[in-house]
Design an enzyme around this catalytic site. Structure first.
Site, PDB file in Angstrom:
ATOM      1  N   TYR A 119     -72.066   3.880 -62.373  1.00 50.34           N
ATOM      2  CA  TYR A 119     -71.598   4.371 -61.063  1.00 50.34           C
ATOM      3  C   TYR A 119     -71.419   3.172 -60.143  1.00 50.34           C
ATOM      4  O   TYR A 119     -72.223   2.241 -60.137  1.00 50.34           O
ATOM      5  CB  TYR A 119     -72.616   5.335 -60.444  1.00 50.34           C
ATOM      6  CG  TYR A 119     -72.287   5.681 -59.000  1.00 50.34           C
ATOM      7  CD1 TYR A 119     -71.454   6.756 -58.699  1.00 50.34           C
ATOM      8  CD2 TYR A 119     -72.764   4.908 -57.950  1.00 50.34           C
ATOM      9  CE1 TYR A 119     -71.123   7.057 -57.384  1.00 50.34           C
ATOM     10  CE2 TYR A 119     -72.430   5.203 -56.630  1.00 50.34           C
ATOM     11  CZ  TYR A 119     -71.613   6.271 -56.359  1.00 50.34           C
ATOM     12  OH  TYR A 119     -71.277   6.555 -55.058  1.00 50.34           O
ATOM     13  N   GLU A 207     -65.329   5.397 -54.375  1.00 50.88           N
ATOM     14  CA  GLU A 207     -66.318   5.788 -55.380  1.00 50.88           C
ATOM     15  C   GLU A 207     -65.664   5.737 -56.760  1.00 50.88           C
ATOM     16  O   GLU A 207     -64.616   6.362 -56.975  1.00 50.88           O
ATOM     17  CB  GLU A 207     -66.836   7.191 -55.088  1.00 50.88           C
ATOM     18  CG  GLU A 207     -68.046   7.584 -55.917  1.00 50.88           C
ATOM     19  CD  GLU A 207     -68.603   8.933 -55.491  1.00 50.88           C
ATOM     20  OE1 GLU A 207     -69.832   9.043 -55.318  1.00 50.88           O
ATOM     21  OE2 GLU A 207     -67.812   9.879 -55.322  1.00 50.88           O
TER      22      GLU A 207
END
Length: 401
Positions: A119, A207
């Site tokens: 991530y 993101e």
């Protein structure tokens, strides 16, 4: 402002960020053509992705066909079948709510072999007035869940405003992900390029989830989400042009035309307030009174007849609204002027027919509040005036009874 995944990846590629090859498609025919184009370039595996402004597409399902929002296809024929099952159907995910979103666009990408998922996120940390870069080895998992269950797996680096993401910072993040060799070097470069894109585009968040390591030690953004600061769009015309209004709430779009700060909620009490803080407090008092706010609406400090009239039109456009609470603090604007504005607005033929069935509670405090109450009380309209917030809350409760 949000954009679609395919738009985000096209934008990131302009800044040297590694993304899989992909082509947007708006019809089944275009999806097939995209797959054939990718196949001609060597692709043997395809991913068909529904393009909506919501996460959780891979776990979501369409209403009619029951298809997932992300489908793996091993041939052009399978791409065609996937496109037929997605386009025009409504995709329901954890972020769309039960009403879902209609799929009007697809993104056909080259399938990527994955060795490991990570991530990576970038956003403004308001508590420190710095941008923060976050990484985690828990790729493919919602970062909120990671923060709640295993917060130690989120590693952060803060960047001073006006400064780049320095190589030493990117190296610390890459090291925290357990990368080494070529993958380590590529990850450092990836993060620095991504931060350049974040700064240059006035993004409020980028993101990448998952960020993937391939068997060939490449670092690639398998998915990408970008939100932009709407206050900076005046200097980002190319990005503003990417806006997909079909993905936005029609009430919020209409409010934007009048420069009203409006957010649609699921309740039954319409709110018209000046000031964001007062609006939040008003929504709380509505909840405590037994109602539920139907919206957040900040009309700003200069409430006048036109502002109030437009606010009424937006609020009354929501069929769920059973009562309206107007809570104005007269500082910049006098309360008596606001009261006159409310009376004039309610007399408007387009509004009058609707408000006849929807009780209005008005609380005006501040400069000339007493004069304002007299104006409201003597208006002869279906309007109840209140002095205290408690009174306004009680009036809302009675109106909903």
């Amino acid at each position: 402002m949000n954009i679609h995944e395919y738009q985000a990846k096209e934008l990131l590629a302009q800044y040297g960020v590694a993304v899989p090859a992909g082509i947007a498609a708006f019809s089944v025919e275009e999806a097939v053509a995209a797959a054939n184009e990718l196949k001609a370039k060597g692709a043997t595996l395809f991913v068909v992705k529904a393009q909506i402004h919501a996460g959780g597409r891979g776990k979501g399902r369409t209403v009619k066909s029951g298809a997932k929002g992300v489908i793996l296809a091993r041939s052009v024929d399978e791409v065609k079948a996937a496109a037929e099952s997605l386009l025009g159907d409504v995709l329901v995910t954890i972020q769309t709510g039960p009403e879902g979103k209609q799929v009007n666009r697809l993104y056909i990408t080259d399938g990527v072999d994955i060795a490991k998922e990570f991530y990576l996120g970038m956003l403004l940390d308001r508590s420190r007035s710095q941008n923060v870069i976050m990484v985690s080895t828990e790729g493919g998992v919602e970062i909120e869940k990671v923060a709640e269950e295993t917060p130690e797996k989120i590693i952060k680096e803060w960047v001073e405003p006006g400064q780049p993401l320095f190589a030493a910072q990117a190296r610390r993040l890459a090291f925290a992900l357990g990368l080494e060799g070529d993958a380590f070097k590529k990850a450092v470069k990836f993060m620095q390029q991504l931060y350049k894109a974040f700064e240059a585009t006035d993004a409020s968040i980028i993101e990448v989830n998952p960020l993937v390591l391939t068997p060939d030690n490449d670092i690639i953004a398998l998915d990408a989400k970008i939100n932009f600061d709407e206050n900076a769009l005046y200097r980002q015309p190319a990005i503003a042009a990417l806006r997909d209004e079909s993905e936005e709430n029609p009430f919020e779009l209409e409010a934007g035309k009048y420069n009203l700060n409006y957010i649609k909620l699921d309740g039954n009490v319409g709110c018209m307030v000046n000031g964001a803080g007062l609006a939040m407090a008003t929504m709380d008092i509505i909840q405590l009174a037994g109602g539920q706010p139907a919206n957040f609406l900040d009309v700003g400090g200069g409430a006048n007849v036109e502002t109030v009239k437009n606010g009424f039109k937006i609020i009354l456009g929501d069929p769920n609204v059973k009562a309206i609470l107007i809570n104005i603090f007269g500082g910049i604007v006098r309360c008596d002027r606001v009261a006159n504005g409310i009376v004039e607005a309610v007399k408007d033929p387009e509004i009058a027919a609707k408000v006849a069935q929807v009780p209005i509670i008005v609380r005006l405090q501040g400069t000339n509040a007493e004069e304002a109450k007299v104006i409201i009380d003597n208006s002869g309209l279906n309007v109840v005036s209140a002095v205290l917030l408690k009174e306004a809350a009680e009036a809302v409760t009675q109106a909903l009874a």
